[in-house]
Design a protein around this motif. Structure first.
Motif, PDB file in Angstrom:
ATOM      1  N   ASN A 153       0.819  -1.209   0.000  1.00  0.00           N
ATOM      2  CA  ASN A 153       0.000   0.000   0.000  1.00  0.00           C
ATOM      3  C   ASN A 153       0.860   1.270   0.000  1.00  0.00           C
ATOM      4  N   PRO A 154       1.005   1.928  -1.172  1.00  0.00           N
ATOM      5  CA  PRO A 154       1.908   3.091  -1.229  1.00  0.00           C
ATOM      6  C   PRO A 154       1.388   4.274  -0.420  1.00  0.00           C
ATOM      7  N   GLU A 155       0.072   4.471  -0.374  1.00  0.00           N
ATOM      8  CA  GLU A 155      -0.480   5.604   0.379  1.00  0.00           C
ATOM      9  C   GLU A 155      -0.066   5.518   1.846  1.00  0.00           C
ATOM     10  N   ALA A 156      -0.178   4.325   2.431  1.00  0.00           N
ATOM     11  CA  ALA A 156       0.167   4.156   3.842  1.00  0.00           C
ATOM     12  C   ALA A 156       1.661   4.329   4.083  1.00  0.00           C
ATOM     13  N   LEU A 157       2.469   3.865   3.119  1.00  0.00           N
ATOM     14  CA  LEU A 157       3.918   3.910   3.290  1.00  0.00           C
ATOM     15  C   LEU A 157       4.479   5.332   3.212  1.00  0.00           C
TER      16      LEU A 157
END
Length: 554
Positions: free
Chosen positions: A408-412
């Motif tokens: 999950n790029p948004e969370a990272l």
């Protein structure tokens, strides 16, 4: 004197675009074909020669047409050029009459010696090029093609007419090109998917992301002739905007005193062709390729420079930046592009991408902003030739890409280690706009408003769904209309009247599903046509606003 040539307007370097009519025809042509004198080759007011040189040029062209051994097509071309300059000149009219009727030139009309004629045209050539004010120096290009097509030697081995009393600058061209081929990436319209449209709205639709295609832009060198040099687009259309921008590119090299070996031609090729709608978007790539050939610079073929260019080296904005970035995404297949430079003035369009498409397009391709040719060149060179800090920033961001692609790029983006890497990338390369936007997104400080262009693109998807029953952005009409309602606060205020017209069209069109009488249905058809007309009118109204048009370039 040497036979080297400099990028300088008084000299012989010309941006010679493909599509310019060549005077030469097959050598076995036997009959003289009278030129179409009703269509001048260019406006004679644009070739601002002094009166004496103007007269000398007309005389030399007539004398060229009189040469017996020349192909008749060359004679026709010479008289067409002469007639464009002097439509009432008796010598031009008489020479055409003699040629058309097969009358031999003799007595007072006997032609001068061919060497004398070519020598005079060679003398006039730099003056023609210095005075040529036509788009893409068309008159100069036509004159050079005409002279070169004769096959006569037009420069003596120890003579360089380009110098004409001038002294060259310090930059000197090598005897041969140090590099004969170069390539970079590009993103242009896939013209096979762009349909002829009846309305301005549909034209905009046809050039959205689904019509963009990554391709390679390449340049190669081949022999051109004993004098002069040229740049030629050998594949695709040459819209007027491209012609004008190429002229600016030539001026830029002239101001930098960049030298090029004479007697050569640089051929530019755009993968599967170049579209009329792409305008000047490739000129930055063209300039980098020319520079690479002349200065022996190894380029990164996975780098795509997008932008227009002024003579002072400043990079100007172009249309459809958002859609070009989307076309480079690995999700669409291996585009062969992992690094993109866009004009700094187009940077706001990346905020649109973040709002409408999420973070994927921002991190999948490394995006830089550039203001000048020098900044673009620093990115364009091969990895082992880049500045150490710049190359380190690219390698660090590649590590971030690997992490973001894993889950999950948004969370990272709020992860401390990811943010530290992105911060370091920006320290090394402040114009790394991908890193900048991801940092803003991770701290929830990213843009909240769409640009005018971004607003129109969102609305356009909904309108096309209404009109065609399909859109790659939405699966149902209800989804399209609902999304527009929720996003209203994010739209540019200038776009809202067009949005209202689309909503009105939707409301009217939905009444088609009702059980109506024949009279009511006939009345409804008129109302739908009226609502559709309002959609078109509101769009045209917006496009006619100078401020709106300027905003669409940003």
């Amino acid at each position: 004197m040497n036979d080297r040539l400099f990028f300088s307007l008084p000299f012989f370097f010309v941006a010679c675009l493909g599509g310019v009519v060549m005077f030469a025809s097959p050598a076995n042509a036997q009959e003289y074909l009278e030129p179409d004198f009703s269509h001048p080759l260019f406006s004679r007011m644009d070739l601002a020669l002094p009166p004496t040189e103007h007269s000398s040029l007309v005389v030399a062209l007539v004398e060229l047409a009189k040469q017996e051994e020349l192909d008749p097509a060359i004679k026709s071309g010479a008289l067409a050029f002469a007639f464009t300059l002097a439509p009432e000149n008796w010598d031009v009219i008489e020479a055409n009459f003699f040629l058309r009727n097969g009358i031999k030139f003799s007595g007072f009309s006997r032609p001068r010696a061919k060497d004398e004629v070519l020598s005079e045209l060679t003398r006039l050539m730099p003056k023609i090029e210095a005075a040529d004010g036509t788009l893409s120096t068309k008159a100069s290009v036509l004159m050079r093609q005409l002279v070169d097509s004769t096959g006569f030697p037009s420069v003596a081995p120890d003579q360089d007419p380009a110098m004409d009393g001038e002294q060259p600058g310090e930059a000197m061209a090598p005897e041969n090109f140090p590099r004969e081929f170069a390539t970079v990436g590009g993103v242009f319209l896939d013209e096979t998917r762009v349909n002829a449209s009846l309305s301005a709205i549909e034209k905009r639709w046809d050039v959205l992301a689904s019509s963009m295609k990554p391709m390679k832009v390449s340049a190669s060198v081949r022999e051109f002739g004993s004098i002069g040099s040229s740049i030629t687009v050998v594949k695709g259309q040459q819209p007027p905007e491209l012609a004008s921008a190429m002229h600016e590119m030539v001026k830029m090299f002239s101001l930098r005193n960049v030298a090029i070996p004479s007697g050569n031609r640089i051929d530019l090729s755009f993968g599967e062709g170049y579209s009329q709608i792409d305008g000047p978007s490739s000129v930055l790539a063209c300039a980098l390729l020319v520079d690479a050939l002349v200065n022996d610079v190894a380029l990164d073929p996975q780098f795509a420079p997008l932008g227009d260019l002024n003579a002072d080296g400043s990079i100007q904005p172009i249309y459809f930046i958002r859609d070009r970035i989307l076309a480079t995404q690995p999700a669409e297949g291996d585009s062969g592009i992992n690094l993109v430079a866009i004009p700094e003035k187009n940077a706001s369009r990346l905020g649109d991408l973040l709002l409408t498409e999420g973070v994927d397009p921002i991190f999948q391709t490394q995006i830089f902003t550039v203001k000048t040719f020098e900044e673009a060149k620093a990115l364009a060179v091969s990895p082992n030739g880049r500045d150490a800090d710049l190359q380190e920033s690219i390698e660090l961001f590649a590590e971030v890409q690997d992490v973001l692609r894993g889950s999950n790029p948004e969370a990272l983006l709020s992860n401390q280690q990811v943010r530290e890497r992105l911060t370091r990338v920006l320290e090394l390369a402040p114009n790394h706009v991908s890193a900048k936007l991801l940092l803003l997104r991770g701290s929830n400080r990213h843009p909240r408003k769409l640009t005018l262009a971004g607003s129109l693109d969102q609305m356009l998807h909904a309108y096309v769904f209404l009109d065609r029953g399909r859109s790659p952005k939405y699966e149902t009409l209800q989804e399209a209309i609902t999304t527009l309602g929720k996003a209203r606060s994010a739209f540019d205020p200038r776009s809202l009247e067009w949005l209202d017209s689309i909503n009105q069209y939707n409301s009217t069109k939905r009444r088609e599903s009702l059980n109506l009488s024949s009279a009511q249905r006939s009345e409804l058809r008129g109302q739908i046509a009226q609502a559709l007309n309002r959609v078109e009118l509101e769009y045209q109204k917006l496009m006619s606003d100078p401020d709106a048009r300027e905003a669409l370039m940003r």
